[in-house]
Design a protein around this motif. Structure first.
Motif, short mmCIF file in Angstrom:
data_model
loop_
_atom_site.label_atom_id
_atom_site.label_comp_id
_atom_site.label_asym_id
_atom_site.label_seq_id
_atom_site.Cartn_x
_atom_site.Cartn_y
_atom_site.Cartn_z
N GLU A 43 0.85 -1.13 -0.03
CA GLU A 43 0.05 0.10 0.07
C GLU A 43 0.75 1.07 -0.06
OE1 GLU A 43 -2.60 -0.33 3.31
OE2 GLU A 43 -4.19 -0.99 2.23
N TYR A 44 1.88 1.23 0.82
CA TYR A 44 2.82 2.59 0.84
C TYR A 44 3.89 2.49 -0.14
CZ TYR A 44 -0.14 3.21 4.87
OH TYR A 44 -1.39 3.32 5.74
N GLY A 45 4.15 1.66 -0.72
CA GLY A 45 5.29 1.51 -1.85
C GLY A 45 6.42 1.29 -1.26
N LEU A 46 6.61 0.55 -0.11
CA LEU A 46 7.97 0.37 0.57
C LEU A 46 8.79 -0.79 -0.05
CD1 LEU A 46 6.59 0.50 4.28
CD2 LEU A 46 7.44 2.45 2.57
N THR A 47 8.99 -0.71 -1.34
CA THR A 47 9.70 -1.52 -1.93
C THR A 47 10.70 -0.92 -2.95
OG1 THR A 47 8.43 -1.34 -4.01
CG2 THR A 47 7.50 -3.17 -2.36
N GLY A 48 11.68 -1.81 -3.46
CA GLY A 48 12.55 -1.34 -4.48
C GLY A 48 13.28 -2.54 -5.25
N CYS A 49 13.83 -2.34 -6.43
CA CYS A 49 14.49 -3.44 -7.14
C CYS A 49 15.86 -3.36 -6.95
CB CYS A 49 13.90 -3.35 -8.70
SG CYS A 49 12.33 -3.95 -8.72
N PHE A 50 16.55 -4.52 -7.12
CA PHE A 50 18.02 -4.41 -7.10
C PHE A 50 18.62 -3.55 -8.02
CE2 PHE A 50 17.65 -9.42 -5.69
CZ PHE A 50 17.50 -8.97 -4.62
N HIS A 51 18.13 -3.36 -9.19
CA HIS A 51 18.42 -2.63 -10.47
C HIS A 51 18.23 -1.21 -10.23
CE1 HIS A 51 14.50 -4.08 -11.84
NE2 HIS A 51 14.58 -2.88 -12.47
N ASP A 52 17.52 -0.50 -9.17
CA ASP A 52 16.97 0.54 -9.26
C ASP A 52 18.41 1.56 -8.80
OD1 ASP A 52 14.39 0.02 -9.57
OD2 ASP A 52 13.96 0.36 -7.51
N LYS A 53 18.13 2.81 -9.06
CA LYS A 53 19.50 3.75 -8.59
C LYS A 53 19.74 3.48 -7.13
CE LYS A 53 19.20 7.88 -10.00
NZ LYS A 53 19.06 9.12 -10.69
N PHE A 54 20.71 3.22 -6.50
CA PHE A 54 20.96 3.21 -5.30
C PHE A 54 20.18 4.66 -4.37
CE2 PHE A 54 23.15 3.75 -1.21
CZ PHE A 54 22.70 2.64 -0.52
N GLU A 55 20.71 5.71 -5.01
CA GLU A 55 20.10 6.84 -4.19
C GLU A 55 18.58 6.61 -4.09
OE1 GLU A 55 22.07 6.82 -7.16
OE2 GLU A 55 23.94 7.03 -6.13
N ASP A 56 18.10 6.17 -5.10
CA ASP A 56 16.59 6.11 -4.96
C ASP A 56 16.06 5.05 -3.74
OD1 ASP A 56 16.21 7.75 -6.75
OD2 ASP A 56 15.89 6.26 -8.42
N ASP B 33 17.13 6.67 -0.33
CA ASP B 33 16.15 7.58 0.01
C ASP B 33 14.77 6.94 0.48
OD1 ASP B 33 15.56 10.53 0.14
OD2 ASP B 33 14.09 10.01 -1.63
N ARG B 34 14.22 6.08 -0.12
CA ARG B 34 12.81 5.39 0.24
C ARG B 34 13.04 4.85 1.49
NH1 ARG B 34 11.18 2.15 -4.89
NH2 ARG B 34 13.54 2.62 -5.37
N ILE B 35 14.32 4.20 1.80
CA ILE B 35 14.42 3.37 3.00
C ILE B 35 14.56 4.45 4.20
CG2 ILE B 35 15.96 2.10 4.59
CD1 ILE B 35 16.58 0.19 1.88
N TYR B 36 15.03 5.47 3.98
CA TYR B 36 15.42 6.62 5.02
C TYR B 36 14.04 7.24 5.18
CZ TYR B 36 17.02 10.37 7.68
OH TYR B 36 17.27 11.23 8.79
N LYS B 37 13.31 7.34 4.33
CA LYS B 37 11.95 8.33 4.46
C LYS B 37 11.06 7.22 5.14
CE LYS B 37 12.18 11.38 0.65
NZ LYS B 37 11.39 11.49 -0.75
N THR B 38 11.16 5.80 4.82
CA THR B 38 10.30 4.71 5.74
C THR B 38 10.68 4.87 7.21
OG1 THR B 38 10.21 3.35 3.76
CG2 THR B 38 9.82 2.44 5.88
N LEU B 39 11.91 5.01 7.45
CA LEU B 39 12.43 4.86 8.61
C LEU B 39 12.02 6.11 9.48
CD1 LEU B 39 14.14 3.45 11.11
CD2 LEU B 39 15.90 4.81 10.15
N VAL B 40 11.96 7.23 8.76
CA VAL B 40 11.90 8.62 9.50
C VAL B 40 10.27 8.59 9.68
CG1 VAL B 40 11.76 11.24 9.23
CG2 VAL B 40 13.84 9.96 8.68
N SER B 41 9.44 8.32 8.62
CA SER B 41 7.94 8.24 8.70
C SER B 41 7.39 7.47 9.88
CB SER B 41 7.30 7.92 7.49
OG SER B 41 7.51 6.67 7.15
N TYR B 42 8.05 6.46 10.27
CA TYR B 42 7.61 5.43 11.40
C TYR B 42 8.26 6.03 12.77
CZ TYR B 42 5.13 2.46 8.13
OH TYR B 42 4.21 2.13 7.24
N SER B 43 9.14 6.77 12.74
CA SER B 43 9.85 7.00 14.16
C SER B 43 8.91 8.11 14.91
CB SER B 43 11.09 7.65 13.69
OG SER B 43 12.01 6.89 13.32
#
Length: 132
Positions: A106-119, A122-132
């Protein structure tokens, strides 16, 4: 942050290069993190902070309960993270939706191995911050 890098299907495991990038980024951000391996798994041949846990359901569940964020490529840690109300970010080889925990999907908390690392970072960090 706990990273569960392996899957029972080796090709679905988080690639070592991506695991090294994640480890460096978590260290740079001063986030306490562990890469978690089940008994009998071989750790990645890279410098990183890791631990072994017994290969059983109870140990895996306890490890997840002891985390602020779950990063995984495997369905069991993903669903346990979701069940235990831990933010859960799933990395996959391909864009897979059919087995994802509901909140991850639902919240798009996914990524692919081939995605740009910066993306991914960024999504992992935003996930952590939004749940803190």
């Amino acid at each position: 942050v706990k990273v569960y890098p392996n899957s029972s299907h080796r090709k679905k495991s988080i690639p070592e290069k991506l695991l090294l990038q994640l480890s460096r980024e978590f260290h740079r951000l001063n986030l306490g993190y562990k890469v978690v391996y089940l008994e009998g798994e071989k750790p990645a041949d890279i410098p990183h902070n890791y631990e072994f846990i017994p290969r059983n359901f109870s140990s895996l569940n306890h490890s997840i309960l002891d985390s602020r964020l779950v990063v995984t490529c495997d369905s069991l840690p993903a669903h346990l993270g979701n069940f235990n109300m831990r933010p859960t970010f799933v990395l996959t080889r391909n864009r897979e939706k059919y087995w994802l925990p509901l909140s991850t999907y639902e919240y798009g908390l996914t990524g692919c191995f081939h995605d740009k690392f910066e993306d991914i970072s960024d999504r992992i960090y935003k996930t952590l911050v939004s749940y803190s």
